[in-house]
Scaffold this motif. Structure first.
Motif, PDB file in Angstrom:
ATOM      1  N   GLN A 272      52.844  62.935  51.517  1.00 44.16           N
ATOM      2  CA  GLN A 272      54.059  63.736  51.760  1.00 44.16           C
ATOM      3  C   GLN A 272      53.673  65.057  52.410  1.00 44.16           C
ATOM      4  O   GLN A 272      54.290  65.488  53.362  1.00 44.16           O
ATOM      5  CB  GLN A 272      54.805  64.008  50.443  1.00 44.16           C
ATOM      6  CG  GLN A 272      55.670  62.870  49.987  1.00 44.16           C
ATOM      7  CD  GLN A 272      56.752  62.509  50.999  1.00 44.16           C
ATOM      8  OE1 GLN A 272      57.212  63.366  51.744  1.00 44.16           O
ATOM      9  NE2 GLN A 272      57.139  61.260  51.018  1.00 44.16           N
ATOM     10  N   GLN A 336      61.298  72.589  60.672  1.00 43.72           N
ATOM     11  CA  GLN A 336      62.613  72.546  60.006  1.00 43.72           C
ATOM     12  C   GLN A 336      63.642  73.492  60.609  1.00 43.72           C
ATOM     13  O   GLN A 336      64.801  73.123  60.719  1.00 43.72           O
ATOM     14  CB  GLN A 336      62.516  72.787  58.478  1.00 43.72           C
ATOM     15  CG  GLN A 336      61.462  71.973  57.744  1.00 43.72           C
ATOM     16  CD  GLN A 336      61.682  70.463  57.788  1.00 43.72           C
ATOM     17  OE1 GLN A 336      62.641  69.992  58.362  1.00 43.72           O
ATOM     18  NE2 GLN A 336      60.746  69.711  57.229  1.00 43.72           N
ATOM     19  N   ASP A 374      59.901  67.961  62.661  1.00 40.39           N
ATOM     20  CA  ASP A 374      61.189  67.619  62.042  1.00 40.39           C
ATOM     21  C   ASP A 374      62.042  68.885  62.053  1.00 40.39           C
ATOM     22  O   ASP A 374      61.524  69.995  61.798  1.00 40.39           O
ATOM     23  CB  ASP A 374      61.006  67.231  60.562  1.00 40.39           C
ATOM     24  CG  ASP A 374      60.254  65.931  60.370  1.00 40.39           C
ATOM     25  OD1 ASP A 374      60.098  65.176  61.349  1.00 40.39           O
ATOM     26  OD2 ASP A 374      59.826  65.680  59.223  1.00 40.39           O
ATOM     27  N   SER A 408      71.778  67.576  54.479  1.00 37.09           N
ATOM     28  CA  SER A 408      72.509  66.750  53.525  1.00 37.09           C
ATOM     29  C   SER A 408      72.135  67.248  52.124  1.00 37.09           C
ATOM     30  O   SER A 408      70.976  67.158  51.725  1.00 37.09           O
ATOM     31  CB  SER A 408      72.042  65.306  53.753  1.00 37.09           C
ATOM     32  OG  SER A 408      72.316  64.481  52.686  1.00 37.09           O
TER      33      SER A 408
HETATM   34  N1  SAM Z   1      56.999  66.295  53.363  1.00 38.84           N
HETATM   35  C1  SAM Z   1      57.398  66.655  54.678  1.00 38.84           C
HETATM   36  C2  SAM Z   1      57.505  68.179  54.829  1.00 38.84           C
HETATM   37  O1  SAM Z   1      57.849  68.862  53.869  1.00 38.84           O
HETATM   38  O2  SAM Z   1      57.339  68.672  55.925  1.00 38.84           O
HETATM   39  C3  SAM Z   1      58.726  66.024  55.012  1.00 38.84           C
HETATM   40  C4  SAM Z   1      59.029  64.645  54.562  1.00 38.84           C
HETATM   41  S1  SAM Z   1      60.727  64.127  54.608  1.00 38.84           S
HETATM   42  C5  SAM Z   1      60.459  62.516  54.100  1.00 38.84           C
HETATM   43  C6  SAM Z   1      61.113  63.970  56.301  1.00 38.84           C
HETATM   44  C7  SAM Z   1      62.101  64.944  56.824  1.00 38.84           C
HETATM   45  O3  SAM Z   1      63.398  64.715  56.316  1.00 38.84           O
HETATM   46  C8  SAM Z   1      61.862  66.397  56.494  1.00 38.84           C
HETATM   47  O4  SAM Z   1      60.813  66.961  57.224  1.00 38.84           O
HETATM   48  C9  SAM Z   1      63.189  67.025  56.816  1.00 38.84           C
HETATM   49  O5  SAM Z   1      63.291  67.379  58.169  1.00 38.84           O
HETATM   50  C10 SAM Z   1      64.161  65.889  56.512  1.00 38.84           C
HETATM   51  N2  SAM Z   1      64.918  66.194  55.287  1.00 38.84           N
HETATM   52  C11 SAM Z   1      64.430  66.343  54.045  1.00 38.84           C
HETATM   53  N3  SAM Z   1      65.425  66.661  53.186  1.00 38.84           N
HETATM   54  C12 SAM Z   1      66.567  66.719  53.908  1.00 38.84           C
HETATM   55  C13 SAM Z   1      67.926  67.000  53.582  1.00 38.84           C
HETATM   56  N4  SAM Z   1      68.297  67.311  52.350  1.00 38.84           N
HETATM   57  N5  SAM Z   1      68.832  66.965  54.589  1.00 38.84           N
HETATM   58  C14 SAM Z   1      68.458  66.654  55.846  1.00 38.84           C
HETATM   59  N6  SAM Z   1      67.197  66.383  56.212  1.00 38.84           N
HETATM   60  C15 SAM Z   1      66.252  66.407  55.245  1.00 38.84           C
END
Ligand code: SAM
Length: 511
Positions: A272, A336, A374, A408
């Motif tokens: 992660q 982000q 992301d 979200s």
């Molecule tokens: N662990 C990684 C980090 O913290 O950089 C991210 C892993 S997550 C599985 C993949 C992506 O989903 C995140 O980097 C973020 O951009 C997005 N994400 C996570 N929570 C979210 C939420 N509540 N709403 C929208 N996008 C979300």
């Protein structure tokens, strides 16, 4: 029909002694795969009729388990559908391995399965809903009664016991931190228990399975750290995957060796927060040192790692890439948001300026490194100006790929303390603006590659188009006229044209 190609096996004595048991398991060993056996390794493969072998790599230490498991699953079938990230994909490979070790056989559609498993993702509301719509469809079709249905992964962890009330047809609920207990849980189901749960988050173990059924014949996933301690305000992962647990460096290198001996040439290191990995053994290797050691394993041609967190991204990672050509020209570094105020509310632990310093360090590497990220749009309180800062960051960094999402709100996250102030429509508009800006950047960057020679690991072949498709070290998808024999090989290709999402090329000579 199961078969065992004994003459090709290098250690016939050992294998002869287990031959009958293996056959009893309906697990197959092909000659080609046995050829690549290492000294401390036996490979067990499920060979499909079309020749698409999926390998299980089995350390010697696991042999006893392999030779004397319960055969409760023999004659029964399973189907797994996976939602979400690469870690979930790899978890499903391990779960499939556990089931095959107990004699179950994988099938390609749920209708044919005795056990149906959904490995779920709850990162966003929409992802979490998918499993409920699948279960609803099941109920309507009236097929659920004859099957064992299990829900694994993040939604299972998040919903816990409530799952049994919401979906009474479900018999197994198991979060990823409890996968080490999966063989026990399966044994309980096999002995007739109606509802079985694995929801503890306190496990010290990483998910070390005896078998892993790998879905890709060339690229192997390798998890080095489980869980997450970051507590980003938007993210549900620490609650669904539990606290961080790192695997010992020597075990990771040993598994890389086994994978290389089994014929995998690309290793994708997963976590992660992959660069939060800390060697729990007395060797105390740094993450950069670990990357170098995996890259040096004979037979490994490509190593990728994901996901890195900017907070732990240190210059020695770039130095390792400079020193080890097998480390791919690619870094995924989620930002982000481009506004420091939003980043602070997200609890990311860095400002825009600090993030850009990391990018600067990567841009100074000896070779060009492709960057992806992301982005979340519409996080609580994100103003139009904040959003413009995000778009300007894209222009400044010039990423090669961006994964973008509308915020979200998720259960038990600290973002719930803030109001979700950005309207859905505004979130949608911002997402479109961002994606269009990125599309233009990608097109520009991909077109700059036209005329260049690149190496491609060919992953597939489309007979109808006579096209081979593969990936460059920078993780770009590239299509070129090829033939089925290219699959699994590295080919040199000249890029002839480019779109925003992929490249087209011509193969160079007989490389
Ligand atoms: N662990 C990684 C980090 O913290 O950089 C991210 C892993 S997550 C599985 C993949 C992506 O989903 C995140 O980097 C973020 O951009 C997005 N994400 C996570 N929570 C979210 C939420 N509540 N709403 C929208 N996008 C979300």
């Amino acid at each position: 029909m199961p078969w065992l190609d004994v003459p090709m096996i290098r250690r016939p004595m050992r294998l002869r002694s287990c031959y009958s048991k293996l056959r009893f398991h309906a697990i197959l060993i092909s000659s080609a795969q046995c050829c690549s056996m290492g000294n401390d390794l036996i490979q067990i493969a499920n060979v499909r009729p079309q020749g698409g072998a999926v390998l299980d790599v089995l350390p010697e230490s696991a042999m006893d388990f392999a030779l004397a498991p319960s055969l409760a699953g023999e004659g029964k079938t399973f189907y797994i559908e996976t939602f979400g990230c690469q870690m979930n994909v790899h978890d499903s490979e391990k779960v499939a391995g556990v089931l095959m070790g107990r004699g179950y056989r994988p099938v390609d559609c749920y209708e044919d399965a005795d056990i149906v498993l959904y490995n779920t993702c709850s990162i966003r509301e929409r992802a979490a809903q998918k499993v409920f719509s699948r279960l609803g469809a099941f109920r309507k079709a009236g097929t659920a009664g004859r099957k064992i249905i299990g829900v694994l992964g993040c939604v299972a962890q998040q919903e816990g016991e409530r799952f049994f009330e919401r979906a009474p047809q479900v018999s197994l609920v198991c979060g990823s931190a409890s996968y080490p207990k999966l063989p026990d849980l399966l044994a309980q189901i096999e002995s007739g228990r109606r509802r079985v749960r694995g929801l503890a988050l306190d496990t010290e173990d990483c998910f070390e399975t005896e078998f892993t059924r790998r879905d890709n014949r060339f690229r192997a996933y390798l998890t080095i750290i489980e869980g997450c301690d970051q507590r980003c305000a938007f993210c549900v992962v620490p609650m669904t995957r539990g606290p961080e647990r790192s695997r010992a460096g020597a075990k990771i290198v040993a598994e890389s060796r086994r994978l290389a001996e089994a014929g995998y040439t690309e290793i994708q290191i997963l976590g992660q927060i992959v660069n939060a990995w800390r060697d729990p053994s007395p060797a105390r290797w740094s993450f950069a040192e670990l990357l170098g050691r995996v890259a040096e394993v004979p037979g490994v041609r490509r190593v990728r790692f994901t996901t890195s967190h900017p907070r732990y991204f240190t210059p020695d990672i770039v130095q390792a890439m400079d020193s080890h050509p097998a480390l791919c020209d690619q870094i995924h570094l989620p930002v982000q948001a481009g506004s420091s105020e939003v980043l602070a509310r997200m609890r990311r632990g860095y400002s825009r300026e600090e993030y850009l310093e990391k990018i600067d360090c990567i841009r100074k590497a000896r070779r060009a490194i492709s960057l992806s990220t992301d982005i979340i749009v519409g996080f609580c309180g994100e103003s139009e100006k904040d959003f413009e800062r995000t778009v300007s960051l894209l222009e400044e960094v010039e990423y090669d790929q961006v994964f973008s999402f509308k915020f979200s709100p998720r259960p038990n996250t600290s973002a719930l303390e803030f109001a979700d102030t950005v309207e859905e429509e505004v979130k949608g508009n911002r997402l479109s603006v961002l994606q269009e800006a990125q599309r233009r950047i990608q097109l520009r960057r991909n077109q700059a590659l036209v005329g260049q020679k690149v190496e491609v690991l060919v992953e597939g072949y489309q007979a109808r188009l006579r096209q081979a498709v593969g990936r460059t070290t920078s993780n770009r998808v590239l299509n070129f006229p090829g033939d089925p024999a290219d699959v699994g090989c590295y080919r040199m290709v000249t890029v002839t044209s480019a779109g925003p999402n992929s490249l087209v090329g011509e193969r160079i000579g007989d490389w």
